[in-house]
Motif scaffolding. Structure first.
Motif, PDB file in Angstrom:
ATOM      1  N   GLU A   3       0.839  -1.193   0.000  1.00  0.00           N
ATOM      2  CA  GLU A   3       0.000   0.000   0.000  1.00  0.00           C
ATOM      3  C   GLU A   3       0.877   1.247   0.000  1.00  0.00           C
ATOM      4  O   GLU A   3       2.024   1.216   0.442  1.00  0.00           O
ATOM      5  N   ALA A   4       0.323   2.335  -0.499  1.00  0.00           N
ATOM      6  CA  ALA A   4       1.035   3.607  -0.459  1.00  0.00           C
ATOM      7  C   ALA A   4       1.164   4.037   0.996  1.00  0.00           C
ATOM      8  O   ALA A   4       0.292   3.753   1.818  1.00  0.00           O
ATOM      9  N   LYS A   5       2.235   4.727   1.311  1.00  0.00           N
ATOM     10  CA  LYS A   5       2.473   5.140   2.688  1.00  0.00           C
ATOM     11  C   LYS A   5       1.454   6.201   3.096  1.00  0.00           C
ATOM     12  O   LYS A   5       1.214   7.162   2.383  1.00  0.00           O
ATOM     13  N   THR A   6       0.849   6.002   4.264  1.00  0.00           N
ATOM     14  CA  THR A   6      -0.092   6.976   4.801  1.00  0.00           C
ATOM     15  C   THR A   6       0.439   7.511   6.118  1.00  0.00           C
ATOM     16  O   THR A   6       1.219   6.859   6.797  1.00  0.00           O
ATOM     17  N   THR A   7       0.011   8.719   6.449  1.00  0.00           N
ATOM     18  CA  THR A   7       0.434   9.383   7.667  1.00  0.00           C
ATOM     19  C   THR A   7      -0.800   9.972   8.338  1.00  0.00           C
ATOM     20  O   THR A   7      -1.709  10.435   7.660  1.00  0.00           O
ATOM     21  N   ARG A   8      -0.816   9.975   9.643  1.00  0.00           N
ATOM     22  CA  ARG A   8      -1.932  10.591  10.358  1.00  0.00           C
ATOM     23  C   ARG A   8      -1.824  12.114  10.245  1.00  0.00           C
ATOM     24  O   ARG A   8      -0.731  12.686  10.309  1.00  0.00           O
ATOM     25  N   LEU A   9      -2.956  12.731  10.087  1.00  0.00           N
ATOM     26  CA  LEU A   9      -3.003  14.174   9.888  1.00  0.00           C
ATOM     27  C   LEU A   9      -2.419  14.934  11.073  1.00  0.00           C
ATOM     28  O   LEU A   9      -1.741  15.941  10.889  1.00  0.00           O
ATOM     29  N   ASN A  10      -2.640  14.444  12.305  1.00  0.00           N
ATOM     30  CA  ASN A  10      -2.119  15.173  13.468  1.00  0.00           C
ATOM     31  C   ASN A  10      -0.596  15.256  13.461  1.00  0.00           C
ATOM     32  O   ASN A  10      -0.017  16.241  13.898  1.00  0.00           O
ATOM     33  N   LYS A  11       0.076  14.253  12.932  1.00  0.00           N
ATOM     34  CA  LYS A  11       1.540  14.286  12.836  1.00  0.00           C
ATOM     35  C   LYS A  11       1.986  15.368  11.858  1.00  0.00           C
ATOM     36  O   LYS A  11       2.936  16.110  12.109  1.00  0.00           O
ATOM     37  N   VAL A  12       1.280  15.467  10.757  1.00  0.00           N
ATOM     38  CA  VAL A  12       1.602  16.477   9.745  1.00  0.00           C
ATOM     39  C   VAL A  12       1.319  17.879  10.281  1.00  0.00           C
ATOM     40  O   VAL A  12       2.094  18.805  10.051  1.00  0.00           O
TER      41      VAL A  12
END
Length: 82
Positions: A3-12
């Motif tokens: 899967e494509a790498k996902t990141t949690r919005l709060n980290k960003v």
């Protein structure tokens, strides 16, 4: 298939030093629909869009932190002199 790498919005949000509302508003104006929750996962593509827009906010945050650390060291030096 990976899967494509996902990141949690709060980290960003912490990384770029922006609010949830500001990020969601900007992404909506660019045609991206995301949930207005800090735990929402975003794709690498959305991360890049945010990075392009808010990189200057991140650099300001880093510069501010460096100034704070420098002032802290100066205060410690003054305390040692006393």
């Amino acid at each position: 298939m990976a899967e494509a790498k996902t990141t949690r919005l709060n980290k960003v949000l912490r990384e770029f030093n922006i609010s949830l509302d500001r990020a969601v508003e900007y992404l909506t104006s660019k045609g991206y629909e995301i949930d207005a929750r800090p735990t929402t996962k975003i794709s690498g593509e959305i991360y890049e869009v945010l990075s392009d827009e808010f990189q200057t906010d991140k650099s300001k945050k880093v510069a501010s932190k460096e100034v704070g650390e420098e002032r802290k060291k100066e205060k410690e030096e003054l305390r040692k002199e006393i």
